[in-house]
Design an enzyme around this catalytic site. Structure first.
Site, PDB file in Angstrom:
ATOM      1  N   LYS A 171      32.724 -16.668 -23.568  1.00  0.00           N
ATOM      2  CA  LYS A 171      31.294 -16.700 -23.351  1.00  0.00           C
ATOM      3  C   LYS A 171      31.090 -17.774 -23.701  1.00  0.00           C
ATOM      4  O   LYS A 171      30.109 -17.552 -24.590  1.00  0.00           O
ATOM      5  CB  LYS A 171      30.398 -15.856 -23.851  1.00  0.00           C
ATOM      6  CG  LYS A 171      29.246 -15.189 -22.511  1.00  0.00           C
ATOM      7  CD  LYS A 171      28.674 -14.726 -23.397  1.00  0.00           C
ATOM      8  CE  LYS A 171      27.476 -15.746 -23.885  1.00  0.00           C
ATOM      9  NZ  LYS A 171      26.493 -16.739 -23.334  1.00  0.00           N
ATOM     10  N   GLY A 224      25.862 -18.996 -33.403  1.00  0.00           N
ATOM     11  CA  GLY A 224      25.077 -18.482 -33.431  1.00  0.00           C
ATOM     12  C   GLY A 224      23.938 -18.992 -34.398  1.00  0.00           C
ATOM     13  O   GLY A 224      24.301 -19.193 -35.428  1.00  0.00           O
ATOM     14  N   GLU A 246      30.268 -18.799 -38.089  1.00  0.00           N
ATOM     15  CA  GLU A 246      29.455 -19.995 -37.917  1.00  0.00           C
ATOM     16  C   GLU A 246      28.011 -20.066 -37.652  1.00  0.00           C
ATOM     17  O   GLU A 246      27.953 -20.623 -36.470  1.00  0.00           O
ATOM     18  CB  GLU A 246      30.475 -20.931 -36.820  1.00  0.00           C
ATOM     19  CG  GLU A 246      30.606 -22.075 -38.067  1.00  0.00           C
ATOM     20  CD  GLU A 246      29.186 -23.229 -37.166  1.00  0.00           C
ATOM     21  OE1 GLU A 246      27.559 -23.191 -37.952  1.00  0.00           O
ATOM     22  OE2 GLU A 246      28.832 -24.091 -35.942  1.00  0.00           O
ATOM     23  N   CYS A 280      22.655 -27.549 -36.226  1.00  0.00           N
ATOM     24  CA  CYS A 280      22.918 -26.168 -37.147  1.00  0.00           C
ATOM     25  C   CYS A 280      22.907 -26.964 -38.936  1.00  0.00           C
ATOM     26  O   CYS A 280      22.303 -26.231 -39.363  1.00  0.00           O
ATOM     27  CB  CYS A 280      24.071 -25.310 -37.506  1.00  0.00           C
ATOM     28  SG  CYS A 280      25.804 -26.051 -37.332  1.00  0.00           S
ATOM     29  N   GLU A 377      14.998 -21.425 -40.398  1.00  0.00           N
ATOM     30  CA  GLU A 377      15.391 -22.959 -39.692  1.00  0.00           C
ATOM     31  C   GLU A 377      14.417 -22.797 -38.160  1.00  0.00           C
ATOM     32  O   GLU A 377      15.062 -22.435 -37.267  1.00  0.00           O
ATOM     33  CB  GLU A 377      16.749 -22.822 -39.322  1.00  0.00           C
ATOM     34  CG  GLU A 377      17.263 -24.305 -38.407  1.00  0.00           C
ATOM     35  CD  GLU A 377      19.109 -23.720 -38.636  1.00  0.00           C
ATOM     36  OE1 GLU A 377      20.023 -23.811 -38.111  1.00  0.00           O
ATOM     37  OE2 GLU A 377      19.482 -22.460 -38.158  1.00  0.00           O
TER      38      GLU A 377
END
Length: 476
Positions: A171, A224, A246, A280, A377
């Site tokens: 997906k 994500g 991750e 990220c 973040e």
């Protein structure tokens, strides 16, 4: 050059009764309609993936490698077409999109080689006995990739699964679907058997909630946010399904007093604004020795403020828009919170322009520890620059968040480097460079940044099981 958007299941492209718009974030104009997978589509994908796994897991590593390499070659040949699609749907400058296509191809090329190196071993045993260890593909993979790198992020998941002999249901991100569609096209043209790679889109929570508990799914691979990663890990744990996570980061940059100040500052400002900070591993929290703080901050702010912002299709643009509208108020709130608590807005801090989801390159200085941005973040073009008294102070501040994906440092002192290698809590530490990973290096985080690794010789580990075989020459 934007492709027709469809699902890819059992080697066939399909549309559905329901769809959703895909919007160019630079113009806010619709550029395509993306089909939403229904439950019947998910069932078809599961059935196809099971059949695909039975075929692909029995295909020799050499043949698997050959197919992957053919697909990678097609992606390289189609670089311009794929890059234009990425810029249209994501907004990043076209030169950066071109580089992303090459990086995605490199992931496939590395893992194609690793497909032939999933070695086991023989363990010494008593006479008449043989102990051997075998690595075997884990099964059907349910993978979920994010919107910030439309091509290279899906490439990591697909490359690891296919090189290991697994089938995969991916997906990809609904905001940026074209990169994954181009990958599926390349594999179709390269001769991948039907069902080995399946591509779906739709309501993320519905798809994950339905797929993850299914018995054929043996691995959940996700890139994500930490919040969603925790949720998916919980779903997987209820079925004892393995996960590869991750997750988010909040990368520190320690700038020591012995470094080349101007070079470190300019490098930091350029890298911070890459992909509009939607990375990220993006360097965000700069902890600069107080002796060089003023010089570093001045050079950094000057370069950040000079960043050319605009439509990624235009020549000379260095930073495009945010990928979606919801990021703009989030960044605005973070800046306002920091300013209210005493931070200085050295440049930027607000939405840019009236059309598109643009945000100004932003630098905050002397940000207090209780500001939200010191723990959250930003995932946008915002840098924090704070002074520190010593390396001890810098390491403590670097580790003062629940994340540990990437960290950076600028220094030429061997004793400083040794300490940072031992003490900074990250999965990826880069010194005198702001590159965080290559296809041949393992990539992943610690703490709330997830677990498991993609890339390097470790990159296929999560996609395989370990089987020990004890063979006795006689019945005992």
């Amino acid at each position: 050059m934007y492709p027709e958007l469809k699902l890819f299941i059992a080697g066939e492209w399909r549309t559905t009764a329901s769809d959703m718009p895909v919007v160019n974030p630079a113009t806010e104009q619709e550029i395509g309609r993306l089909p939403r997978a229904a439950k019947s589509d998910l069932d078809d994908a599961l059935e196809a993936a099971e059949k695909g796994f039975r075929i692909w897991s029995r295909t020799s590593p050499r043949k698997r490698s050959d197919v992957i390499l053919r697909a990678a070659a097609l992606m390289r040949a189609r670089q311009e077409e794929i890059a234009h699609s990425i810029t249209l749907e994501h907004g990043k400058p076209l030169p950066q999109a071109r580089l992303e296509v090459i990086r995605g191809a490199e992931f496939f090329e590395w893992d194609a080689g690793e497909a032939m190196r999933t070695y086991g071993r023989v363990i010494p045993a008593a006479h008449g006995h043989k102990f051997s260890v075998h690595h075997q593909p884990i099964g059907v993979v349910a993978a979920f990739s994010p919107w910030n790198f439309p091509m290279s992020q899906p490439a990591r998941k697909i490359a690891g699964a296919l090189a290991s002999g697994c089938s995969i249901i991916l997906k990809a991100a609904e905001e940026t679907p074209a990169g994954a569609i181009h990958i599926a096209r390349a594999f179709e043209d390269a001769g991948l058997p039907p069902g080995v790679l399946n591509l779906i889109f739709g309501e993320p929570s519905e798809i994950s909630g339905y797929l993850i508990p299914q018995e054929p799914v043996r691995l959940v691979a996700f890139t994500g946010s930490t919040a969603i990663g925790r949720h998916l890990t919980t779903l997987a744990s209820e079925n004892m399904t393995s996960v590869l996570m991750e997750l988010g980061g909040h990368a520190p940059v320690i700038v020591c007093e012995d470094t080349d100040v101007d070079m470190a500052a300019v490098s930091g400002a350029v890298r911070k604004m890459r992909n509009a900070g939607q990375v990220c591993t993006s360097p965000t929290r700069f902890f600069v020795h107080e002796r060089i703080f003023d010089d570093f901050a001045s050079a950094f702010v000057e370069r950040a403020a000079a960043t050319v912002v605009g439509n990624g299709m235009d020549d000379g643009v260095e930073m495009g828009p945010l990928a979606n509208e919801r990021r703009v108020p989030v960044l605005t709130d973070l800046v306002e919170d920091a300013h209210a608590k005493g931070a200085t807005i050295a440049t930027g801090g607000a939405r840019f322009g009236e059309t598109g989801y643009f945000f100004e390159p932003t630098v905050l200085m002397n940000v207090p520890d209780d500001a939200r941005i010191m723990q959250e973040e930003p995932f946008g073009p915002i840098a924090v620059i704070n002074p520190v008294r010593s390396l001890d102070d810098a390491i403590a501040k670097a580790n003062a968040v629940p994340y540990g994906l990437a960290g950076y440092a600028f220094t030429n002192r061997a004793d400083y480097i040794d300490r940072m290698i031992d003490e900074i809590e990250v999965g990826n530490l880069s010194i005198n460079t702001l590159e965080a990973s290559m296809p041949e290096t393992p990539f992943g985080g610690v703490k709330s940044s997830g677990y498991g690794r993609e890339g390097g010789s470790e990159g296929l580990d999560n996609y395989m099981t370990v089987k020990h075989v004890w063979h006795s020459a006689k019945v005992t």
